[in-house]
Design a protein around this motif. Structure first.
Motif, PDB file in Angstrom:
ATOM      1  N   ALA A  31       0.834  -1.208   0.000  1.00  0.00           N
ATOM      2  CA  ALA A  31       0.000   0.000   0.000  1.00  0.00           C
ATOM      3  C   ALA A  31       0.866   1.254   0.000  1.00  0.00           C
ATOM      4  CB  ALA A  31      -0.939  -0.011   1.203  1.00  0.00           C
ATOM      5  N   GLU A  32       1.958   1.227   0.734  1.00  0.00           N
ATOM      6  CA  GLU A  32       2.878   2.378   0.751  1.00  0.00           C
ATOM      7  C   GLU A  32       3.453   2.623  -0.643  1.00  0.00           C
ATOM      8  OE1 GLU A  32       5.540   1.041   3.809  1.00  0.00           O
ATOM      9  OE2 GLU A  32       4.273   1.849   5.423  1.00  0.00           O
ATOM     10  N   TYR A  33       3.837   1.578  -1.335  1.00  0.00           N
ATOM     11  CA  TYR A  33       4.340   1.712  -2.708  1.00  0.00           C
ATOM     12  C   TYR A  33       3.249   2.223  -3.645  1.00  0.00           C
ATOM     13  CZ  TYR A  33       8.949  -0.428  -2.121  1.00  0.00           C
ATOM     14  OH  TYR A  33      10.248  -0.678  -1.774  1.00  0.00           O
ATOM     15  N   ALA A  34       2.049   1.670  -3.496  1.00  0.00           N
ATOM     16  CA  ALA A  34       0.936   2.091  -4.355  1.00  0.00           C
ATOM     17  C   ALA A  34       0.659   3.581  -4.191  1.00  0.00           C
ATOM     18  CB  ALA A  34      -0.318   1.275  -4.035  1.00  0.00           C
ATOM     19  N   VAL A  35       0.670   4.041  -2.962  1.00  0.00           N
ATOM     20  CA  VAL A  35       0.427   5.458  -2.693  1.00  0.00           C
ATOM     21  C   VAL A  35       1.563   6.306  -3.255  1.00  0.00           C
ATOM     22  CG1 VAL A  35       0.292   7.181  -0.841  1.00  0.00           C
ATOM     23  CG2 VAL A  35      -1.096   5.087  -0.714  1.00  0.00           C
ATOM     24  N   ALA A  36       2.800   5.852  -3.117  1.00  0.00           N
ATOM     25  CA  ALA A  36       3.940   6.611  -3.658  1.00  0.00           C
ATOM     26  C   ALA A  36       3.837   6.736  -5.181  1.00  0.00           C
ATOM     27  CB  ALA A  36       5.255   5.938  -3.256  1.00  0.00           C
ATOM     28  N   ILE A  37       3.451   5.658  -5.843  1.00  0.00           N
ATOM     29  CA  ILE A  37       3.289   5.697  -7.305  1.00  0.00           C
ATOM     30  C   ILE A  37       2.147   6.637  -7.669  1.00  0.00           C
ATOM     31  CG2 ILE A  37       2.585   4.328  -9.318  1.00  0.00           C
ATOM     32  CD1 ILE A  37       4.132   1.963  -7.897  1.00  0.00           C
ATOM     33  N   ALA A  38       1.043   6.526  -6.954  1.00  0.00           N
ATOM     34  CA  ALA A  38      -0.103   7.400  -7.222  1.00  0.00           C
ATOM     35  C   ALA A  38       0.271   8.867  -7.017  1.00  0.00           C
ATOM     36  CB  ALA A  38      -1.283   7.016  -6.328  1.00  0.00           C
ATOM     37  N   ALA A  39       1.018   9.146  -5.980  1.00  0.00           N
ATOM     38  CA  ALA A  39       1.433  10.530  -5.717  1.00  0.00           C
ATOM     39  C   ALA A  39       2.313  11.055  -6.852  1.00  0.00           C
ATOM     40  CB  ALA A  39       2.173  10.616  -4.378  1.00  0.00           C
ATOM     41  N   GLU A  40       3.190  10.226  -7.347  1.00  0.00           N
ATOM     42  CA  GLU A  40       4.098  10.628  -8.437  1.00  0.00           C
ATOM     43  C   GLU A  40       3.342  10.917  -9.723  1.00  0.00           C
ATOM     44  OE1 GLU A  40       7.566  11.627 -10.356  1.00  0.00           O
ATOM     45  OE2 GLU A  40       7.325  11.243  -8.206  1.00  0.00           O
ATOM     46  N   TYR A  41       2.281  10.164  -9.976  1.00  0.00           N
ATOM     47  CA  TYR A  41       1.533  10.296 -11.231  1.00  0.00           C
ATOM     48  C   TYR A  41       0.217  11.067 -11.061  1.00  0.00           C
ATOM     49  CZ  TYR A  41       4.733   7.240 -13.666  1.00  0.00           C
ATOM     50  OH  TYR A  41       5.852   6.710 -14.263  1.00  0.00           O
ATOM     51  N   ASP A  42       0.022  11.667  -9.898  1.00  0.00           N
ATOM     52  CA  ASP A  42      -1.217  12.385  -9.615  1.00  0.00           C
ATOM     53  C   ASP A  42      -2.424  11.485  -9.877  1.00  0.00           C
ATOM     54  OD1 ASP A  42      -2.670  14.556  -8.706  1.00  0.00           O
ATOM     55  OD2 ASP A  42      -2.903  15.412 -10.707  1.00  0.00           O
ATOM     56  N   ALA A  43      -2.339  10.276  -9.345  1.00  0.00           N
ATOM     57  CA  ALA A  43      -3.371   9.253  -9.558  1.00  0.00           C
ATOM     58  C   ALA A  43      -4.075   8.948  -8.234  1.00  0.00           C
ATOM     59  CB  ALA A  43      -2.730   7.978 -10.110  1.00  0.00           C
ATOM     60  N   ALA A  44      -5.068   8.110  -8.297  1.00  0.00           N
ATOM     61  CA  ALA A  44      -5.788   7.638  -7.111  1.00  0.00           C
ATOM     62  C   ALA A  44      -5.395   6.194  -6.834  1.00  0.00           C
ATOM     63  CB  ALA A  44      -7.293   7.736  -7.345  1.00  0.00           C
ATOM     64  N   VAL A  45      -5.724   5.737  -5.638  1.00  0.00           N
ATOM     65  CA  VAL A  45      -5.460   4.359  -5.230  1.00  0.00           C
ATOM     66  C   VAL A  45      -6.796   3.695  -4.893  1.00  0.00           C
ATOM     67  CG1 VAL A  45      -4.483   2.909  -3.392  1.00  0.00           C
ATOM     68  CG2 VAL A  45      -3.139   4.780  -4.341  1.00  0.00           C
ATOM     69  N   HIS A  46      -6.909   2.431  -5.281  1.00  0.00           N
ATOM     70  CA  HIS A  46      -8.033   1.613  -4.833  1.00  0.00           C
ATOM     71  C   HIS A  46      -7.452   0.408  -4.107  1.00  0.00           C
ATOM     72  CE1 HIS A  46     -12.124   0.081  -4.694  1.00  0.00           C
ATOM     73  NE2 HIS A  46     -11.540  -1.098  -4.733  1.00  0.00           N
ATOM     74  N   ALA A  47      -7.855   0.226  -2.852  1.00  0.00           N
ATOM     75  CA  ALA A  47      -7.415  -0.922  -2.059  1.00  0.00           C
ATOM     76  C   ALA A  47      -8.557  -1.916  -1.971  1.00  0.00           C
ATOM     77  CB  ALA A  47      -7.003  -0.480  -0.665  1.00  0.00           C
ATOM     78  N   VAL A  48      -8.297  -3.132  -2.401  1.00  0.00           N
ATOM     79  CA  VAL A  48      -9.306  -4.180  -2.286  1.00  0.00           C
ATOM     80  C   VAL A  48      -8.828  -5.174  -1.219  1.00  0.00           C
ATOM     81  CG1 VAL A  48      -8.344  -5.499  -4.255  1.00  0.00           C
ATOM     82  CG2 VAL A  48     -10.682  -5.947  -3.469  1.00  0.00           C
ATOM     83  N   HIS A  49      -9.644  -5.323  -0.172  1.00  0.00           N
ATOM     84  CA  HIS A  49      -9.328  -6.287   0.877  1.00  0.00           C
ATOM     85  C   HIS A  49      -9.871  -7.637   0.433  1.00  0.00           C
ATOM     86  CE1 HIS A  49      -9.921  -7.895   5.200  1.00  0.00           C
ATOM     87  NE2 HIS A  49      -8.775  -8.297   4.690  1.00  0.00           N
TER      88      HIS A  49
END
Length: 151
Positions: free
Chosen positions: A25-43
């Motif tokens: 999740a930390e990596y996903a958020v870092a990538i999203a922040a770099e690309y001005d994107a959103a994150v979707h977390a599926v449990h």
């Protein structure tokens, strides 16, 4: 400014109760922040939990409260990085469909949400019922149509 070779609007990260999922999740958020994107977390709920729900051995509301704790962790990470996040819960097992497993759930979710990038945790197979993504990373890496980072 030079154009980027990759356009990312939504990063999907499957999560469970493991430390590896939190790191993903930390990596996903870092990538999203770099690309001005959103994150979707599926449990992704595992076989033991799904079977217990189907037998009535556990209260489905209690399971979803636990799930909220998992996705709240991702939301906290995203909030700290000023990244928007959405969440969902999916059954990673079915007593009626052999084709439903954590890896296929991740890819189905990616397709449904039109995700541009997937970050999957690589977990040791511990046998802990809360850790269901141990074998999903390999499947996702083999069959995903979008870029995948396995951490």
């Amino acid at each position: 400014m030079p154009s980027r070779p990759l356009s990312i609007d939504l990063v999907l990260v499957p999560v469970d109760q493991s430390e590896e999922a939190t790191r993903a999740a930390e990596y996903a958020v870092a990538i999203a922040a770099e690309y001005d994107a959103a994150v979707h977390a599926v449990h992704v709920l595992g076989e033991d939990v799904v079977r217990a729900i189907e037998r009535g051995a556990v209260d489905e509301d209690a399971v979803f409260e636990e799930s909220r704790a998992v996705t709240d962790t991702v939301s906290g990470i995203a909030d700290d990085a000023d990244v928007s996040v959405s969440t969902s819960v999916a059954y990673g097992f079915s007593t009626t469909s052999k084709l439903l497993h954590p890896g296929s759930v991740v890819l189905d979710t990616a397709e449904e949400l039109d995700s541009d990038f997937i970050v999957v945790p690589r977990e040791p197979v511990s046998g802990d019922p809360g850790e269901v993504l141990a074998k999903a990373a390999e499947y996702v890496l083999l069959y995903a149509s979008q870029p995948v980072l396995s951490v």
